[in-house]
Design a protein around this motif. Structure first.
Motif, PDB file in Angstrom:
ATOM      1  N   PHE A   4      62.670  -5.245  42.880  1.00  0.00           N
ATOM      2  CA  PHE A   4      61.950  -6.105  41.943  1.00  0.00           C
ATOM      3  C   PHE A   4      62.823  -7.298  41.573  1.00  0.00           C
ATOM      4  O   PHE A   4      64.011  -7.125  41.260  1.00  0.00           O
ATOM      5  N   LEU A   8      64.258  -4.144  35.234  1.00  0.00           N
ATOM      6  CA  LEU A   8      63.435  -2.983  34.913  1.00  0.00           C
ATOM      7  C   LEU A   8      64.166  -2.123  33.895  1.00  0.00           C
ATOM      8  O   LEU A   8      65.395  -1.983  33.954  1.00  0.00           O
ATOM      9  N   GLN A  12      61.010   2.512  33.475  1.00  0.00           N
ATOM     10  CA  GLN A  12      60.190   1.841  34.497  1.00  0.00           C
ATOM     11  C   GLN A  12      60.733   2.144  35.893  1.00  0.00           C
ATOM     12  O   GLN A  12      59.969   2.421  36.826  1.00  0.00           O
ATOM     13  N   GLN A  13      62.040   2.078  36.028  1.00  0.00           N
ATOM     14  CA  GLN A  13      62.652   2.341  37.327  1.00  0.00           C
ATOM     15  C   GLN A  13      62.385   3.778  37.773  1.00  0.00           C
ATOM     16  O   GLN A  13      62.055   4.026  38.943  1.00  0.00           O
ATOM     17  N   ASN A  15      59.859   5.740  36.799  1.00  0.00           N
ATOM     18  CA  ASN A  15      58.429   5.909  37.089  1.00  0.00           C
ATOM     19  C   ASN A  15      58.057   5.320  38.446  1.00  0.00           C
ATOM     20  O   ASN A  15      57.271   5.907  39.200  1.00  0.00           O
ATOM     21  N   TRP A  16      58.626   4.161  38.764  1.00  0.00           N
ATOM     22  CA  TRP A  16      58.329   3.541  40.054  1.00  0.00           C
ATOM     23  C   TRP A  16      58.843   4.397  41.212  1.00  0.00           C
ATOM     24  O   TRP A  16      58.212   4.497  42.259  1.00  0.00           O
ATOM     25  N   GLU A  17      60.016   4.991  41.030  1.00  0.00           N
ATOM     26  CA  GLU A  17      60.560   5.846  42.089  1.00  0.00           C
ATOM     27  C   GLU A  17      59.677   7.075  42.303  1.00  0.00           C
ATOM     28  O   GLU A  17      59.481   7.519  43.443  1.00  0.00           O
ATOM     29  N   ALA A  20      56.499   5.670  44.108  1.00  0.00           N
ATOM     30  CA  ALA A  20      56.711   5.139  45.459  1.00  0.00           C
ATOM     31  C   ALA A  20      57.352   6.160  46.397  1.00  0.00           C
ATOM     32  O   ALA A  20      57.197   6.080  47.621  1.00  0.00           O
ATOM     33  N   VAL A  24      64.279   2.598  44.115  1.00  0.00           N
ATOM     34  CA  VAL A  24      63.825   1.357  43.484  1.00  0.00           C
ATOM     35  C   VAL A  24      65.020   0.668  42.836  1.00  0.00           C
ATOM     36  O   VAL A  24      65.815   1.312  42.138  1.00  0.00           O
ATOM     37  N   ASP A  26      66.316  -3.119  40.793  1.00  0.00           N
ATOM     38  CA  ASP A  26      65.868  -4.363  40.169  1.00  0.00           C
ATOM     39  C   ASP A  26      66.867  -5.480  40.463  1.00  0.00           C
ATOM     40  O   ASP A  26      67.879  -5.274  41.137  1.00  0.00           O
TER      41      ASP A  26
END
Length: 357
Positions: A4, A8, A12-13, A15-17, A20, A24, A26
């Motif tokens: 990103f 993040l 957030q980091q 949750n994205w991992e 996905a 992840v 940033d």
């Protein structure tokens, strides 16, 4: 990896991992990785390690979630203390240690700066966006053996070299770390010891890459960082580099119109370098003054300092005095003011008191 181009939060980091199923990262993590790969000296490594520790501390939950169990007993861990809490404590201790080491570096840099001020030679700091040619400028002007590479943040440490201008006036040139859009706050804080050189110089040489489409955006980014540091009020010489790479014939006329006092050069071909040196000499001259001094013959140390600090134009010997015409930095006037002719001639005689019975 999913990257990103903004910061993040740890949640957030995480949750994205989970969503996905891949790593992840940033913007801040990528910049820290680049800085870590470039750090060569002890100072740069301390600064990068400190920023990394501060970045990692709130993200330990993500890294050590499988070690969240509690452990008791006597020994390495306190009763009821989890592996995560123990690791957080270790990182906090490392952060404190790195801050102490960085403070030592800042003290050493302040001592070096004091030594330079004691011999008041003008100082200019080269600033600008990353990879615009700051180190190339330092090498071209001074012949310094500094790292010059076509990559981001090739320079993380300041390098100061002394040059003699055509009028024999000495000048200290300092290369600084390159700026970047949205530079993470932790890095700005960590590199303050390095960036202080820009705030304490006599004037700035702001280098820009004329061949970049985003040149105005890069200009604004650098000015914002300088404003945050309090260095935007310094005298500034604008230098547009890489004019040999400009393909659009309208770019240079537009830049000249926006920056009529700027110098346009090519470090690669040498075009414009004579004009640049002349302009640097003009900036140095703004902080100097011509004086006629009457120095006692016994003060050979003062004559030596004059040769070191400024430019000596004429020397005439007369009995117990030496008459010297020189150009000196304005800030060193206090040292030489007792030897100005007016100071020598202003001898106040005490009136003779009449003798009374």
């Amino acid at each position: 990896m999913l990257v990103f181009d903004n910061s993040l939060s740890p949640s957030q980091q995480r949750n994205w991992e989970e969503l996905a199923g891949i790593t992840v990262a940033d913007r801040e993590e990528i910049i820290l990785d680049i800085f870590g790969a470039r750090a060569q000296t002890r100072e740069a490594r301390i600064q990068v390690d400190l920023a990394r520790m501060q970045y990692s501390l709130p993200r330990l939950t993500r890294a050590w979630s499988h070690l969240g169990q509690q452990g008791g007993g006597i020994g390495a861990k306190g009763e009821g203390e989890s592996q995560l809490e123990q690791d957080k404590r270790k990182i906090r201790l490392q952060i404190d240690r790195l801050k102490r080491e960085l403070e030592e570096v800042r003290s050493a840099r302040a001592t070096q700066r004091t030594s330079r001020k004691r011999a008041p030679v003008p100082n200019a700091a080269i600033v600008g966006y990353t990879n615009v040619g700051k180190s190339s400028l330092l090498r071209r002007l001074t012949g310094a053996d500094v790292l010059v590479e076509n990559k981001l943040f090739a320079t993380l440490d300041t390098t100061t070299r002394k040059i003699a201008l055509p009028n024999k006036q000495p000048l200290l040139l300092t290369d600084t770390v390159g700026f970047v859009r949205n530079l993470p706050h932790q890095l700005v804080e960590a590199f303050k010891a390095t960036l202080e050189e820009a705030t304490l110089s006599d004037f700035l040489i702001h280098v820009l890459d004329a061949s970049q489409r985003e040149v105005m955006e890069f200009y604004n980014t650098t000015m914002k960082v300088l404003t945050d540091l309090g260095a935007d009020v310094r005298q500034m010489l604008m230098v547009f580099n890489k004019i040999d790479k400009v393909a659009d014939e309208h770019v240079l006329p537009d830049l000249r119109r926006h920056f009529p006092d700027a110098v346009f050069v090519s470090m690669h071909t040498g075009e414009g370098m004579d004009e640049l040196i002349e302009r640097i000499s003009e900036f140095v001259a703004r902080g100097t003054m011509s004086v006629d001094l009457r120095v006692p013959a016994a003060r050979a140390d003062l004559l030596a300092r004059l040769h070191r600090d400024g430019t000596v134009h004429e020397v005439r010997y007369e009995h117990d005095f030496t008459h010297v015409t020189a150009t000196i930095p304005t800030r060193s006037l206090e040292v030489y003011s007792p030897f100005l002719p007016a100071a020598n001639d202003a001898i106040i005689e005490e009136p003779v008191q009449p003798v009374t019975d």
